[in-house]
Design a protein around this motif. Sequence first.
Motif, PDB file in Angstrom:
ATOM      1  N   ASN A 101       0.825  -1.205   0.000  1.00 19.92           N
ATOM      2  CA  ASN A 101       0.000   0.000   0.000  1.00 19.92           C
ATOM      3  C   ASN A 101       0.863   1.259   0.000  1.00 19.92           C
ATOM      4  O   ASN A 101       2.090   1.188   0.007  1.00 19.92           O
ATOM      5  CB  ASN A 101      -1.006  -0.005   1.161  1.00 19.92           C
ATOM      6  N   ARG A 107      -0.051  -6.169   2.027  1.00 19.36           N
ATOM      7  CA  ARG A 107      -1.390  -6.672   2.315  1.00 19.36           C
ATOM      8  C   ARG A 107      -1.686  -7.903   1.467  1.00 19.36           C
ATOM      9  O   ARG A 107      -1.315  -7.965   0.305  1.00 19.36           O
ATOM     10  CB  ARG A 107      -2.452  -5.618   2.000  1.00 19.36           C
ATOM     11  N   GLN A 109      -4.708  -9.724  -0.230  1.00 20.80           N
ATOM     12  CA  GLN A 109      -6.081  -9.412  -0.594  1.00 20.80           C
ATOM     13  C   GLN A 109      -6.642 -10.542  -1.438  1.00 20.80           C
ATOM     14  O   GLN A 109      -5.897 -11.283  -2.079  1.00 20.80           O
ATOM     15  CB  GLN A 109      -6.173  -8.077  -1.319  1.00 20.80           C
ATOM     16  N   GLY A 127      -9.147  -7.279   2.133  1.00 24.32           N
ATOM     17  CA  GLY A 127      -7.718  -7.122   2.337  1.00 24.32           C
ATOM     18  C   GLY A 127      -7.352  -7.194   3.796  1.00 24.32           C
ATOM     19  O   GLY A 127      -8.120  -6.778   4.671  1.00 24.32           O
ATOM     20  N   ASP A 129      -3.751  -6.756   6.408  1.00 23.03           N
ATOM     21  CA  ASP A 129      -2.339  -6.410   6.541  1.00 23.03           C
ATOM     22  C   ASP A 129      -1.546  -7.649   6.939  1.00 23.03           C
ATOM     23  O   ASP A 129      -1.999  -8.447   7.762  1.00 23.03           O
ATOM     24  CB  ASP A 129      -2.138  -5.331   7.606  1.00 23.03           C
ATOM     25  N   SER A 142      -7.014  -7.133   9.945  1.00 24.52           N
ATOM     26  CA  SER A 142      -7.853  -6.173   9.223  1.00 24.52           C
ATOM     27  C   SER A 142      -8.480  -5.229  10.240  1.00 24.52           C
ATOM     28  O   SER A 142      -8.884  -5.639  11.327  1.00 24.52           O
ATOM     29  CB  SER A 142      -8.927  -6.886   8.392  1.00 24.52           C
TER      30      SER A 142
END
Length: 160
Positions: A101, A107, A109, A127, A129, A142
């Motif tokens: 990001n 992340r 996703q 998504g 982290d 999340s």
Amino acid sequence: MIKNSWVLGALFLVLTSCSLSKEVRQQRDTINGTWVLNDVSYEGEQGDYKAKLFNDADAYCFEGSTWYFLENNSTGNYNINSSTGACPSGVRNIRWSVVENEAGADRLQFKYIDEKKKDINGRTGYGMDIVSLSSASMTLKSNVNVNGSPIAVVYTFNKQ
């Protein structure tokens, strides 16, 4: 000659801008395989929470679920096993990726796909982290808001 150099330079920029960073490639390689989601927990505001994860099932249904990530085509699935019938059992097919990001955090996703690998919900996805990742364990997080307070849902996996 100058025109050819300009075209080659532009082509080089396009190709390199679309490639994955070395770190993301390493993470994708580490994630590749089968994982068991051992624990779903919460950080932040104290309280008891009932959460529906990924617009699919209650959080407790995911504990013990098996997740399979295939790195070479970015597909996979997760399987919820329910012996009690209280959780919606079965396999859900996904397309997944690892992205970096704007803040530099990585992340994981995913979004749902059908058997023919076509998106089910359009552009809707989920998504998390990447908090930690090794060849044996993975922790994802999340962030959500509950009544205006930040809460983190923490997912702890072990590799099979």
